[in-house]
Design an enzyme around this catalytic site. Sequence first.
Site, PDB file in Angstrom:
ATOM      1  N   PRO A   1      20.576 -13.293  42.064  1.00  0.00           N
ATOM      2  CA  PRO A   1      21.945 -13.728  41.769  1.00  0.00           C
ATOM      3  C   PRO A   1      22.422 -14.902  42.628  1.00  0.00           C
ATOM      4  CG  PRO A   1      21.843 -11.333  41.866  1.00  0.00           C
ATOM      5  CD  PRO A   1      20.514 -11.849  42.355  1.00  0.00           C
ATOM      6  N   CYS A   2      21.842 -15.094  43.809  1.00  0.00           N
ATOM      7  CA  CYS A   2      22.281 -16.194  44.671  1.00  0.00           C
ATOM      8  C   CYS A   2      21.643 -17.525  44.281  1.00  0.00           C
ATOM      9  CB  CYS A   2      21.982 -15.879  46.140  1.00  0.00           C
ATOM     10  SG  CYS A   2      20.264 -15.434  46.444  1.00  0.00           S
ATOM     11  N   HIS A   3      20.830 -17.533  43.226  1.00  0.00           N
ATOM     12  CA  HIS A   3      20.129 -18.746  42.809  1.00  0.00           C
ATOM     13  C   HIS A   3      20.942 -19.499  41.746  1.00  0.00           C
ATOM     14  CE1 HIS A   3      16.995 -21.389  41.321  1.00  0.00           C
ATOM     15  NE2 HIS A   3      16.248 -21.040  42.343  1.00  0.00           N
TER      16      HIS A   3
END
Lengths: 165, 158
Positions: free
Chosen positions: B110-112
């Site tokens: 999700p942090c990408h």
Amino acid sequence: MTKTSDIFLQGEAILDIEFVSFGEHPSVQEILIEAAKFRSSNGDGEYLVFVEDELEPLDAHGHLPKGKEGEPVRVHVHRCREIAVTVTFNGAITADPFAPGRTIESVKKAMAHALGLDPRDAAEHVLQLAGSTERPDADTHIGSLVSHGTCVLAFDLVPLKRVEG
Amino acid sequence: MDGVLAMRPDERSLRRDLAAGRFLAGQASGRWRLVAVRWPYAVITVSASDGEVYGLRFECSDYPATAVTAQPWDHEADCPLPHSRWPKGASKIALAFNPAWKEGRCLYLPCHRLSIEGHDNWRSEHPAMLWDPARGICKYLGIVHQLLNSGEYGGRRG
């Protein structure tokens, strides 16, 4: 060439890990003066200097010990001598006091053990601040998470979920 | 000094974070290590529980307002890491390090920047793994380090 002592500084009302350089063998008083510059607010009472994961604060009139093999010493400055930590996991609650300079990782390991998790299971879980989705980094000192001069922290031990879908 | 002033704000922000205490503390702990910055890219290695280190090449345009991208990278040969040398493992590892996802240019996290596109459900399902400009690249590195040091990590492929 002047020798320097580098430290990683955390503490009460200090929002991040700060990298600070001193002359050789800084005194505890020098560290206290420097820490005050990074605090977002100052409170009443005596601030204490801890080395990471150590139970007792340094003597207020003493000096910082040398780091291993010249590595920066990890230091914490706080008014609490210890933090009362509560961890909830699957309905079970465990509580223990820790020095404010204990890291999230070391507190997690200690509390997971107290809750009966083996190290492999503990590696699949993280500490999350109770009532939030905030999961502090492994090397965060727990004292950094305590605000307004209180000395209490509550976490949930939550599983690392798979990312899919 | 002139060089710093001439930098774009995003490059300046990244270099500030790479010189800050949180990144340096992780580096001193052996969790990660900066290899090089060649704007807009930064190559950083992350250590796994078996002593292996995995390079990631981050693309950092508009840092930290916009999430970074990260591609598994051979930091010695300075090229994409062959799929045969990616991390392997059960469940979380296989999903995050999936060479079939976006042709191996991304981690499925999700942090990408690219992986979050089309995954609005992740915002409610994985709020702790979303990109956070205040924590920047250290948050991404912390998530990858956690995966590579979890019980599900199974070493390097091949």
